[in-house]
Design an enzyme around this catalytic site. Sequence first.
Site, mmCIF file in Angstrom:
data_model
loop_
_atom_site.group_PDB
_atom_site.id
_atom_site.type_symbol
_atom_site.label_atom_id
_atom_site.label_comp_id
_atom_site.label_asym_id
_atom_site.label_seq_id
_atom_site.Cartn_x
_atom_site.Cartn_y
_atom_site.Cartn_z
ATOM 1 N N ARG A 17 0.816 -1.194 0.000
ATOM 2 C CA ARG A 17 0.000 0.000 0.000
ATOM 3 C C ARG A 17 0.858 1.255 0.000
ATOM 4 O O ARG A 17 0.505 2.265 -0.577
ATOM 5 C CB ARG A 17 -0.887 -0.034 1.245
ATOM 6 N N TYR A 18 1.954 1.192 0.693
ATOM 7 C CA TYR A 18 2.835 2.347 0.797
ATOM 8 C C TYR A 18 3.993 2.173 -0.175
ATOM 9 O O TYR A 18 4.348 1.046 -0.528
ATOM 10 C CB TYR A 18 3.382 2.452 2.225
ATOM 11 N N ASP A 35 -7.242 4.005 10.343
ATOM 12 C CA ASP A 35 -6.827 3.313 9.126
ATOM 13 C C ASP A 35 -7.943 3.556 8.111
ATOM 14 O O ASP A 35 -9.087 3.169 8.342
ATOM 15 C CB ASP A 35 -6.619 1.816 9.404
ATOM 16 N N LYS A 74 -2.849 4.626 7.122
ATOM 17 C CA LYS A 74 -3.127 5.211 8.437
ATOM 18 C C LYS A 74 -3.117 6.727 8.365
ATOM 19 O O LYS A 74 -2.195 7.316 7.822
ATOM 20 C CB LYS A 74 -2.071 4.728 9.423
ATOM 21 N N CYS A 109 -8.575 -12.587 19.237
ATOM 22 C CA CYS A 109 -9.082 -11.359 19.851
ATOM 23 C C CYS A 109 -10.450 -11.061 19.257
ATOM 24 O O CYS A 109 -10.622 -11.101 18.039
ATOM 25 C CB CYS A 109 -8.147 -10.197 19.551
ATOM 26 N N CYS A 147 -10.575 -8.300 16.528
ATOM 27 C CA CYS A 147 -9.611 -8.390 15.421
ATOM 28 C C CYS A 147 -10.191 -7.859 14.109
ATOM 29 O O CYS A 147 -11.273 -8.254 13.689
ATOM 30 C CB CYS A 147 -9.197 -9.845 15.224
ATOM 31 N N ASP A 201 -11.412 -0.386 13.639
ATOM 32 C CA ASP A 201 -11.822 -0.396 12.232
ATOM 33 C C ASP A 201 -13.307 -0.679 12.035
ATOM 34 O O ASP A 201 -13.982 -1.142 12.940
ATOM 35 C CB ASP A 201 -11.032 -1.484 11.489
ATOM 36 N N CYS A 247 -3.577 -17.594 15.445
ATOM 37 C CA CYS A 247 -3.151 -16.774 16.563
ATOM 38 C C CYS A 247 -3.257 -17.615 17.815
ATOM 39 O O CYS A 247 -4.013 -18.586 17.852
ATOM 40 C CB CYS A 247 -4.054 -15.556 16.695
ATOM 41 N N ARG A 252 7.159 -0.011 1.548
ATOM 42 C CA ARG A 252 7.062 -1.118 2.499
ATOM 43 C C ARG A 252 5.837 -1.995 2.217
ATOM 44 O O ARG A 252 4.843 -1.524 1.691
ATOM 45 C CB ARG A 252 7.025 -0.598 3.940
ATOM 46 N N ARG A 290 -9.009 -8.552 11.236
ATOM 47 C CA ARG A 290 -8.937 -9.599 10.216
ATOM 48 C C ARG A 290 -9.680 -10.855 10.654
ATOM 49 O O ARG A 290 -9.344 -11.953 10.233
ATOM 50 C CB ARG A 290 -7.474 -9.956 9.959
#
Length: 425
Positions: free
Chosen positions: A123-124, A341, A348, A140, A143, A304, A136, A127, A145
């Site tokens: 996206r950037y 985001d 971000k 969570c 989350c 999000d 995981c 990076r 995702r």
Amino acid sequence: MQKVVEIIKQRQRGQLLSEEAIALWQDWKWQVKHSIREISQVEEIFDVKLDAYQSNDIEKTIKSFPMAITPYYLSLVDPVDFKNDPVFKQAFPDKRELDIAKYDMADPLAEDKDSPVEGVTHRYPDRVLLHISNTCAMYCRHCTRKRKVGDVDSIPSKEQMLKGIEYIKKTPEIRDVLLSGGDPFLLSDEYLDWILGEISTIPHVELVRIGTRTPVVLPYRITDSLIEVLKKYDSLWLNTHFNHPREITEASKGVLKKLVGAGIPLGNQSVLLADINDSTDIMKQLVHKLVQNKVRPYYLYQCDLSEGLEHFRTPIGVGIEIMESLRGHTSGFAVPTYVVDAPGGGGKIPVGPNYMLSWSANKVILRNFEGVITTYHEPDAYKQTSNKLIQDATGIKPIGIQGLLSDFDDSITLTPSGISRREKE
Ligand SMILES: *Cc1c(COP(=O)(O)O)cnc(C)c1O
Ligand code: SF4
């Protein structure tokens, strides 16, 4: 062998564990294998019985978003008032996760859209995010995702990994690679060593970052042998995900110390969560405990617009108030950057209190954290150093607002596509 529930109950009561039980408890694979996945186990641990409606709702939620809580993380919950416990609320399903709010999106950050090959989000300019794991230690509830995490169909294969690595190899502008997931530390030491090894041989990659929540939910994962693997790589940074000061326990402090001892810079990304950490006092305690343990608060995320997270979201103003309570009031390096985001994918966007009140030709009016208003006189004569020579030499065109500010070309506007008056031109 003792049952996991019994061991957790003994810890709740502050009873000494047998040597055998301690050995199991501190074995991360045992923790993962004995993760709490059944409602009946939670009922037993907290001595409650959910009624038929409640357990039906939770079962339904678990079908959409699996539950897995490490015994370690669950043992941090206050057994007396578990329902209001900030650790419990991050770990135990809530039927509101099935509510889809009007503005919710399945992939709010459009990670799939910015994906040149599977498993890579680019996206950037310089990076990329490489999704190397899909599991995981704990799922969570907040989350972003969560639709992907724990989904066996999207576990990245070694071939997929190789394609991602290939993409990084042939994209020379990538200088920073973020290993993410899921949680990369759920992979074996050998596999991590392999991926880190592959990436570290790419000449244009200057640094690698790992994002992991294991120091929070499974500190025993940070074994001495893992530390030995990580130590081999220069330019490795690690970001973790503490959301509440209660999560910083003796066990997690121990692993933070080990990581710092291995020379790895540590950062923390928190998510602002309603009824969990949405208070200036809790956030201040959290950032203070983090810096005490040599962890730099990096980002505070606005929650999000992923589906089923509405009950976790706060207004952005709550985050602004938290930032207002930190900047100036405490050590500068204890203050994270508060970011949204961008929904739809845009990366971000930092947000925070406004400190610039007004401008004139050569004066800026500013206010500080106490509300003191001051004047900064700008220099009468200033000749800006031009970046043009450097930009001409590298041929890298500055983009976005930076492009408008620079002298690279004559563009003076950024115009969204689809403006009808423009299309007539
Ligand atoms: C967050 C993120 C990064 C890293 O951003 P930094 O501001 O450099 O920490 C890179 N790629 C994607 C897709 C991200 O979401
Ligand atoms: S550790 Fe990270 S990726 Fe895994 S469930 Fe938690 S927030 Fe999601």
